[in-house]
Design an enzyme around this catalytic site. Sequence first.
Site, short mmCIF file in Angstrom:
data_model
loop_
_atom_site.label_atom_id
_atom_site.label_comp_id
_atom_site.label_asym_id
_atom_site.label_seq_id
_atom_site.Cartn_x
_atom_site.Cartn_y
_atom_site.Cartn_z
CB THR A 73 -0.94 -0.01 1.22
OG1 THR A 73 -1.81 -1.13 1.10
CG2 THR A 73 -1.76 1.26 1.30
CG ASN A 151 -6.11 -7.80 -5.78
OD1 ASN A 151 -6.01 -7.11 -6.79
ND2 ASN A 151 -6.94 -7.51 -4.81
CD GLN A 179 -2.17 -11.24 -4.73
OE1 GLN A 179 -1.98 -12.45 -4.67
NE2 GLN A 179 -2.64 -10.57 -3.69
CB SER A 199 3.29 -6.89 -0.15
OG SER A 199 2.87 -7.00 1.18
CB ALA A 200 7.28 -9.30 3.28
CG HIS A 201 1.17 -9.52 3.99
ND1 HIS A 201 -0.12 -9.99 3.85
CD2 HIS A 201 1.16 -8.26 3.52
CE1 HIS A 201 -0.87 -9.02 3.32
NE2 HIS A 201 -0.11 -7.97 3.10
CB THR A 237 14.01 3.69 12.77
OG1 THR A 237 14.43 4.92 13.33
CG2 THR A 237 14.92 2.56 13.24
CB CYS A 325 -8.15 -4.29 1.19
SG CYS A 325 -6.62 -5.13 0.88
N1 PMP Z 1 -1.60 -4.67 -4.37
C1 PMP Z 1 -2.17 -5.87 -4.50
C2 PMP Z 1 -2.37 -6.43 -5.88
C3 PMP Z 1 -2.56 -6.59 -3.38
O1 PMP Z 1 -3.12 -7.80 -3.52
C4 PMP Z 1 -2.36 -6.03 -2.09
C5 PMP Z 1 -2.80 -6.76 -0.84
N2 PMP Z 1 -4.17 -7.08 -0.84
C6 PMP Z 1 -1.76 -4.76 -2.00
C7 PMP Z 1 -1.40 -4.12 -3.16
C8 PMP Z 1 -1.51 -4.11 -0.67
O2 PMP Z 1 -0.45 -4.75 -0.02
P1 PMP Z 1 -0.17 -4.55 1.55
O3 PMP Z 1 -1.12 -5.45 2.26
O4 PMP Z 1 1.27 -4.97 1.70
O5 PMP Z 1 -0.35 -3.12 1.87
#
Ligand code: PMP
Length: 383
Positions: A73, A151, A179, A199-201, A237, A325
């Site tokens: 994000t 996504n 993705q 994004s790492a998660h 930081t 989201c």
């Molecule tokens: N872009 C896409 C295509 C995503 O799938 C997501 C997560 N749903 C994000 C951006 C946002 O990533 P983050 O959760 O790391 O903010």
Amino acid sequence: MPDLIYLDHAATTRLRPEVRAAMAPFLDDLYANPSSVYRVAQTVRSKLDVARDAVARALGASPSEIIFTSGATESNNAAIKGVALAGQRRHLVTTAIEHHSVLHPMEELAARWGFDLTVVAVGADGRVAPAAIESALRPDTALVSVMWANNEIGTLQPIEEIGEILRARRIPFHVDAVQAVNYLPINLATAPIDLLSLSAHKIYGPKGSGLLYIRRGTSFFPLLTGGGQERNRRAGTENVAGIMGFAEALGLCSSDRPVAAARARRLRDRLLEELQSRIRDLRVNGSLHDRLPNNLNVTIPGCHSESLLVALDLAGVVASSGSACTSGSLDPSHVLLALGLSESEARSSLRLTLGRENTETEMVRAAETIAGAASRLRRLAPV
Ligand code: PMP
């Protein structure tokens, strides 16, 4: 989440044990601020440099082109606002199926800062035509942003072709590859991309950790200013443990990719087959061909997704109706509407996204559970 069949890997993924191990020392003894001068802080700094080098190498980039962020994000906001506000050009281009962390900053730039925004439509297959992007361009186009893989429906965009068109016109190109990176190799040494978000998660790493690649020479106005970290492009930081976890996760993701992709495709195809044999009028949303191997997005006509998700959850299957989201919002998915689905079709859709822990047995059990729940719901509330 014991005993759950987890089919929501596009929302987030479970931390890999190797990633947890790579993070642990930095949540413990190695807590020094990497900007401090004493030796232990310099040890942390040098580990951070090693992680940045590894991440850059995995992406075909140079370490100075990587900035670590709090997730995609932030990366998307920084890329879009950072490039738009760095220059004089006033026109932005994106597609109708982007994540809200791309669409909303674009809309804010239009509403508050006087930019013109062109949102390019996609076909019923969930793909944007390079010619449609080309015809949206203007002499004052400041930035184009197109996601690599969607996504919600997993469709892949023709990033190389779009990038070549933009490169010929010297228009900066941002790609949300959040993705895509699990299943598609990314080589920024050759790909015509100027900015890229990860994004790492989503790759079995920690939440709150991401990166933005900015090609050398790209004009960029930093969103966060302060301490001058990340070469003055993102102050604050460093999230040291998060970065260490991200670097480990990306390394594992790169080496596992071919096997992971083939495995996900086999499981996904099995799941689809099992669902189709039980739900005759099930429809797949978006191209099955140009698609992430782990994604299935289906409409089950007359079966409201919110009720279906609750029934599935009670039966031990977790999935989603669209982007995590926006779940909780009552609006139908903007992605499904952009494909031409009606509101009621969009509200009767289910996203199933697979990951490394899923098994063939789970695919059969999930299909049985989904079909059973769908048929009960249709009996209760016939359309
Ligand atoms: N872009 C896409 C295509 C995503 O799938 C997501 C997560 N749903 C994000 C951006 C946002 O990533 P983050 O959760 O790391 O903010």
